[in-house]
Motif scaffolding. Sequence first.
Motif, mmCIF file in Angstrom:
data_model
loop_
_atom_site.group_PDB
_atom_site.id
_atom_site.type_symbol
_atom_site.label_atom_id
_atom_site.label_comp_id
_atom_site.label_asym_id
_atom_site.label_seq_id
_atom_site.Cartn_x
_atom_site.Cartn_y
_atom_site.Cartn_z
ATOM 1 N N MET B 1 -10.793 42.876 0.283
ATOM 2 C CA MET B 1 -10.798 41.624 1.041
ATOM 3 C C MET B 1 -11.471 41.846 2.396
ATOM 4 S SD MET B 1 -7.534 39.304 2.240
ATOM 5 C CE MET B 1 -6.736 39.368 0.654
ATOM 6 N N GLU B 3 -12.215 41.008 6.378
ATOM 7 C CA GLU B 3 -11.282 40.721 7.461
ATOM 8 C C GLU B 3 -11.107 39.225 7.655
ATOM 9 O OE1 GLU B 3 -11.089 42.787 11.229
ATOM 10 O OE2 GLU B 3 -12.545 44.214 10.437
ATOM 11 N N THR B 4 -9.924 38.865 8.075
ATOM 12 C CA THR B 4 -9.641 37.465 8.361
ATOM 13 C C THR B 4 -8.567 37.411 9.432
ATOM 14 O OG1 THR B 4 -9.149 35.322 7.324
ATOM 15 C CG2 THR B 4 -7.806 37.201 6.612
ATOM 16 N N ILE B 5 -8.434 36.263 10.062
ATOM 17 C CA ILE B 5 -7.398 36.096 11.085
ATOM 18 C C ILE B 5 -6.396 35.076 10.577
ATOM 19 C CG2 ILE B 5 -6.910 35.458 13.490
ATOM 20 C CD1 ILE B 5 -9.941 36.063 14.035
ATOM 21 N N TYR B 6 -5.133 35.469 10.546
ATOM 22 C CA TYR B 6 -4.064 34.611 10.018
ATOM 23 C C TYR B 6 -3.412 33.809 11.131
ATOM 24 C CZ TYR B 6 0.561 33.455 8.097
ATOM 25 O OH TYR B 6 1.699 32.812 7.695
ATOM 26 N N LEU B 28 -4.513 27.592 4.037
ATOM 27 C CA LEU B 28 -3.809 28.415 3.059
ATOM 28 C C LEU B 28 -2.485 27.736 2.745
ATOM 29 C CD1 LEU B 28 -3.461 31.190 1.584
ATOM 30 C CD2 LEU B 28 -2.486 32.062 3.708
ATOM 31 N N GLY B 30 -0.052 27.762 -0.954
ATOM 32 C CA GLY B 30 0.615 28.850 -1.679
ATOM 33 C C GLY B 30 -0.286 30.067 -1.809
ATOM 34 N N GLY B 31 -1.587 29.840 -1.765
ATOM 35 C CA GLY B 31 -2.556 30.943 -1.814
ATOM 36 C C GLY B 31 -2.769 31.522 -3.204
ATOM 37 N N MET B 32 -2.278 30.857 -4.241
ATOM 38 C CA MET B 32 -2.343 31.468 -5.570
ATOM 39 C C MET B 32 -3.750 31.434 -6.179
ATOM 40 S SD MET B 32 0.604 32.848 -6.326
ATOM 41 C CE MET B 32 0.378 33.473 -4.670
ATOM 42 N N ILE B 35 -5.967 33.595 -2.258
ATOM 43 C CA ILE B 35 -5.811 35.034 -1.986
ATOM 44 C C ILE B 35 -6.484 35.876 -3.089
ATOM 45 C CG2 ILE B 35 -4.159 36.918 -1.594
ATOM 46 C CD1 ILE B 35 -4.227 35.039 0.759
ATOM 47 N N PRO B 36 -6.246 35.580 -4.379
ATOM 48 C CA PRO B 36 -6.979 36.343 -5.402
ATOM 49 C C PRO B 36 -8.502 36.227 -5.259
ATOM 50 C CG PRO B 36 -5.131 35.187 -6.404
ATOM 51 C CD PRO B 36 -5.224 34.700 -4.983
ATOM 52 N N LYS B 39 -9.489 38.488 -2.519
ATOM 53 C CA LYS B 39 -9.419 39.890 -2.956
ATOM 54 C C LYS B 39 -10.680 40.290 -3.708
ATOM 55 C CE LYS B 39 -5.560 41.036 -5.006
ATOM 56 N NZ LYS B 39 -4.298 40.837 -5.793
ATOM 57 N N GLN B 40 -11.238 39.340 -4.445
ATOM 58 C CA GLN B 40 -12.465 39.621 -5.196
ATOM 59 C C GLN B 40 -13.722 39.465 -4.335
ATOM 60 O OE1 GLN B 40 -11.377 36.814 -8.478
ATOM 61 N NE2 GLN B 40 -12.009 38.506 -9.774
#
Lengths: 162, 265
Positions: B1, B3-6, B28, B30-32, B35-36, B39-40
């Motif tokens: 992944m 970088e990102t700022i939450y 964002l 639920g991110g389902m 987020i995946p 990640k890719q």
Amino acid sequence: MAKLTMTVNGRQVSGTCDDRTLLVHFIRENLGLTGTHVGCDTTQCGACVVHMDGQSVKSCSILAAQAAGSSITTIEGLASNGELHPVQAAFKTHHGLQCGFCTPGMVMTAVDMIRRHGGNLDEATVRAELEGNICRCTGYHNIVQAILAAAAETGGVRQAAE
Amino acid sequence: MYETIYHRASSVAEAANLMGTAAEGKYLSGGMTLIPTMKQRLAAPSDLVDLRHIAEMKGIAVDGRSVRIGAATTHEEVATSAALASVCPAICGLASHIGDPHVRHMGTIGGSIANNDPAADYPAAMLALDAVIVTDRREVKAEDFFTGLFETALEDGEIVTAVRFEAPAKAAYQKFPNPASRYAMTGVFVVRRADGGVRVAVTGAGSDGVFRHRDLEAALAANWSPGAVTNVKVDDSDLLSDIHASAAYRANLVKVMTKRAVAAA
């Protein structure tokens, strides 16, 4: 970098990690709790399942930052006073594992499943609920048997208490 | 992944403000999916604005036949809502078959709608139920909201805050899940209103995303029975064709799923 605080297995913990750090990596690497596994890294296998605020979630698909302030339970948090949790004991009794890699996620999933369904679990429901957990050894049969046995035991106890 | 700022927002206004200051931010929920995808490395937002802790975006309200579902309501909450089940069990059933239990504990109706995956379940329900998508700026009819593959009428920074619809007399959803991914290869949501009006919305099959099938609607308005579907022609020229199913196969699935849905309604 994020400074996080959360409750893990009843203990308040804090740590610093990148905002992009996944919860599973925070648990394994920052907290050293390596019972939670990374199986597929693509949100499919469920080896990373933990409970967040009482519900099963895939910790490989949640940022640690998202979990800040929450209460997490991992596989290490189930046994108490050296006694296996009833679901862990049922997996042992019914040979619900072979290599054991998927087992932490399976057990955490089973505990959540029994929480929601109680003693009313039947085999079809268990198999449907295992949709998000993959085992490459056992063919699921003994996992299903273990979950049904644990549900009958703990669900029955809960119903008797109510 | 990458970088990102939450960022975590505690109100809709705060979320919109945070997004306004982000270079290439994404909301964002639920991110389902997000987020995946990150990640890719198929998505790389500079900032994430978490909507999961915004109280005003949560909850299910049923008033008579009027339903309002907050955008941050999870699939699990929709699946197990007794109030919702008493007026529109079809949407509870739909939610109970999204992903797996862990995904349903995180994924939200607002996230699903805003993402508009062509194989997602909720867009079919919204379109068939003639739902209104409520945002922080306006209300948009589902008909005008879903505009293409992963495309919606949402403007930059706009937030889906809720959906509203009137519970119909009858409704049902049936899908043919892909055997591996379990996403809908074809899913059909049918609605029959008390005045006899019928809406049929199809997901997973259209090459331009979710769509209504007017000929199926007309046939079912004239005769609400699975048999009424038999002689309707489903044109396969605008349907998806991929390694999982040809357009002709999906065209047949549209009819089969419609029949099953009418039988189940």
